[in-house]
Write an enzyme that holds these catalytic residues in place. Structure first.
Site, PDB file in Angstrom:
ATOM      1  N   ASN A   1       0.755  -1.241   0.088  1.00  0.00           N
ATOM      2  CA  ASN A   1       0.033  -0.015  -0.091  1.00  0.00           C
ATOM      3  C   ASN A   1       0.964   1.377  -0.098  1.00  0.00           C
ATOM      4  O   ASN A   1       0.662   2.154  -0.618  1.00  0.00           O
ATOM      5  CB  ASN A   1      -0.909  -0.096   1.053  1.00  0.00           C
ATOM      6  CG  ASN A   1      -2.458  -0.525   0.730  1.00  0.00           C
ATOM      7  OD1 ASN A   1      -2.658  -0.381  -0.555  1.00  0.00           O
ATOM      8  ND2 ASN A   1      -3.148  -0.635   1.683  1.00  0.00           N
TER       9      ASN A   1
ATOM     10  N   CYS B   1      -4.522  -9.186   4.424  1.00  0.00           N
ATOM     11  CA  CYS B   1      -4.127  -8.803   2.918  1.00  0.00           C
ATOM     12  C   CYS B   1      -2.743  -8.375   3.086  1.00  0.00           C
ATOM     13  O   CYS B   1      -1.990  -7.984   1.961  1.00  0.00           O
ATOM     14  CB  CYS B   1      -4.911  -8.009   2.086  1.00  0.00           C
ATOM     15  SG  CYS B   1      -5.875  -9.143   1.253  1.00  0.00           S
ATOM     16  N   PHE B   2      -2.344  -8.134   4.170  1.00  0.00           N
ATOM     17  CA  PHE B   2      -0.682  -7.705   4.197  1.00  0.00           C
ATOM     18  C   PHE B   2      -0.360  -6.597   3.561  1.00  0.00           C
ATOM     19  O   PHE B   2       0.888  -6.247   2.951  1.00  0.00           O
ATOM     20  CB  PHE B   2       0.337  -8.926   3.729  1.00  0.00           C
ATOM     21  CG  PHE B   2       0.057 -10.226   3.851  1.00  0.00           C
ATOM     22  CD1 PHE B   2      -0.653 -10.592   5.233  1.00  0.00           C
ATOM     23  CD2 PHE B   2      -0.439 -11.067   2.856  1.00  0.00           C
ATOM     24  CE1 PHE B   2      -1.213 -11.926   5.223  1.00  0.00           C
ATOM     25  CE2 PHE B   2      -0.934 -12.487   2.805  1.00  0.00           C
ATOM     26  CZ  PHE B   2      -1.253 -12.655   4.390  1.00  0.00           C
ATOM     27  N   CYS B   3      -1.357  -5.537   3.745  1.00  0.00           N
ATOM     28  CA  CYS B   3      -1.110  -4.201   3.076  1.00  0.00           C
ATOM     29  C   CYS B   3      -1.012  -4.456   1.574  1.00  0.00           C
ATOM     30  O   CYS B   3      -0.560  -3.428   0.605  1.00  0.00           O
ATOM     31  CB  CYS B   3       0.003  -3.499   3.495  1.00  0.00           C
ATOM     32  SG  CYS B   3      -0.292  -3.103   5.359  1.00  0.00           S
ATOM     33  N   ASN B   4      -1.285  -5.508   0.931  1.00  0.00           N
ATOM     34  CA  ASN B   4      -1.104  -5.699  -0.491  1.00  0.00           C
ATOM     35  C   ASN B   4      -2.371  -5.964  -1.136  1.00  0.00           C
ATOM     36  O   ASN B   4      -2.771  -7.071  -1.563  1.00  0.00           O
ATOM     37  CB  ASN B   4       0.014  -6.794  -0.903  1.00  0.00           C
ATOM     38  CG  ASN B   4       0.231  -7.010  -2.305  1.00  0.00           C
ATOM     39  OD1 ASN B   4      -0.350  -6.625  -3.208  1.00  0.00           O
ATOM     40  ND2 ASN B   4       1.571  -7.392  -2.307  1.00  0.00           N
TER      41      ASN B   4
END
Ligand SMILES: Cc1ncc(COP(=O)(O)O)c(C=O)c1O
Length: 463
Positions: free
Chosen positions: A134, A391-394
């Site tokens: 992100n 979503c692991f900032c993705n």
């Protein structure tokens, strides 16, 4: 045959990585003392106890003052900062005539520096892969605000590598004589795919500046900036060697930095600023990009951490990550409920070719319905496993992996202002599809037992 014997039969090179077990006993013994199964090396690396001692010694034996001065204690701090910059350049084989190290708080801070300063204007382009953190996605807001065009290149299922035709077509769209920025991760923090570093030259040849996000790649892989001349490389040091947190860097090419226009000035970034004259002159890089006082007491610990990694060598780290990842991948793939429904769906490459040590999955029940990731994390906690969910900032990689389409997302994202969408609302909106995933990642001092506990935990989810 025991599991370990079977593992060694399949991955005989693991035997050559025993130095890492000794290192774990010597310098990371807290892991086994506490029975921690640490499987979040993509989230954060772990520090060696010797790093802490070496840092403490530097602090205890010296007097450091604010580096924005030229008194003896200030000069002592400046010397250590400059030595650390030089260590970072050497570590990445970056020629000091070509590259500069700008200290930031973390990789996100480095990315924001590029985003806010890149001279986007109407007609310019920002090209990026769906697969991005992100903090790289966020640069699009600067591009939008300044009227530049933003284009995303999709990743393809099942292995989540980039659609190379779409990439080639995207790279052909550089606006001639304008500002074109292309951003991608050297390693995905979602699927662990290692995207080709050869794209850097190809993009340069077509008129792009290249931002290579190395945050997830650098912990287990050497990055050679003497070979791959990316323009902007954001990093977080805690991801590579665990300590200190709060220090990152933008390693940037001098020529690319000249393009950037900082939107403000601050203490430390100028040669002269005047109140009545309403004027300021920015210093040269790196000072022009470092707002206020640097974290001068922690920066020396970066040089110590780099030295630690160099003393181990990336070769042995890569070998261990390769063996453990391969073993985990093949065992997880083999797990099935009694009615034949697979327990695990893996997002990303199923083998160890051009991939790192993170494995992102969802677990499914006998009816082929995904387990709620929050329950999976809770269950893993019972085994003292540190893994990651979400979503692991993705979000780009996540949406493709989980099959969540643009119309579905548009239908969910109708609220505005304070009427915030909660996680539960979102789950309901996408009809109880998996809305996130579970990531486990191995690294520097992972061992066979860590993976075995993971596999035991996974088997416990079968009927
Ligand atoms: C690929 C990638 N880029 C950028 C970041 C951002 O790092 P930080 O949160 O340290 O700023 C991360 C963190 O997980 C990452 O994995």
């Amino acid at each position: 045959m025991t599991d370990y014997a079977e593992f060694i039969r399949k991955y005989p090179t693991y035997d050559k990585t025993h130095d890492l077990d000794e290192l774990r006993d010597r310098d990371y013994s807290r892991l086994d003392r506490q029975g921690q199964i640490y499987l979040d090396y993509t989230g954060a690396g772990l520090y060696a106890e010797s790093q802490l001692r070496a840092h403490q010694q530097v602090l205890a034996e010296n007097v450091f003052g604010n580096p924005h001065s030229s008194n003896p204690t200030s000069l002592a701090a400046t010397r250590l900062i400059e030595n650390t910059r030089a260590s970072i350049l050497r570590f990445f084989n970056a020629d000091p005539a070509e590259y500069v190290v700008i200290f930031t708080q973390n990789a996100s801070g480095a990315l924001k520096l590029v985003g806010e300063s890149y001279p986007f204007q109407p007609g310019d382009r920002y090209l990026l892969t769906f697969d991005n953190h992100n903090s790289v996605n966020g640069i699009r807001e600067f591009a939008h605000a300044k009227g530049a065009e933003v284009t995303y290149i999709p990743v393809c299922l099942p292995d989540m590598r980039i659609d190379t035709d779409a990439l080639e077509a995207g790279l052909e769209q550089a606006a001639e004589g304008e500002n074109n920025l292309f951003a991608y991760p050297a390693q995905s923090n979602f699927s662990s795919v290692q995207h080709p570093l050869e794209w850097i030259d190809r993009a340069h040849a077509r008129g792009w500046d290249v931002l290579l996000d190395a945050a997830a790649f650098a912990p287990s892989n050497p990055l050679d900036l003497g070979k791959y001349h990316a323009d902007f490389v954001p990093l977080s040091f805690y991801k590579i060697f665990g300590y200190p947190s709060g220090v990152g860097a933008l390693v940037a090419r001098r020529t690319a930095l000249k393009k950037l226009h900082r939107p403000w000035f601050a203490g430390g970034t100028i040669t002269v600023a005047s109140v009545q004259g309403d004027k300021y002159y920015l210093a040269e890089a790196p000072a022009a990009f470092e707002d206020g006082t640097l974290d001068y007491l922690n920066i020396p610990a970066v040089a110590i951490g780099l030295e630690h990694i160099l003393s181990i060598g990336y070769g042995i780290i890569q070998e261990r990550v390769h063996c453990l990842t391969g073993w985990a991948l093949e065992n997880l793939q083999g797990m099935k409920h009694s009615n034949g429904v697979p327990l695990v769906r893996i997002y990303g490459p199923l083998d160890t070719v051009k991939r790192g040590g993170a494995i992102t999955v969802n677990f499914y029940d006998q009816e082929d319905k995904p387990f709620d990731i929050r329950l999976v994390e809770k269950a893993a906690n019972q085994y003292n496993i540190s893994l990651r969910t979400g979503c692991f900032c993705n979000p780009g990689a996540g949406e493709i992996a989980l099959g969540i389409s643009k119309p579905e997302l548009s239908a969910c994202f109708t609220r505005s202002g304070d009427d915030r969408l909660t996680y539960d609302d979102f789950r309901l909106c996408i009809d109880n599809k998996a809305s996130g995933a579970v990531r486990v990642s191995v690294g520097l001092v992972s061992n066979f037992n860590d993976v075995q506990v993971l596999l035991k935990f996974a088997r416990g989810l079968m009927d």
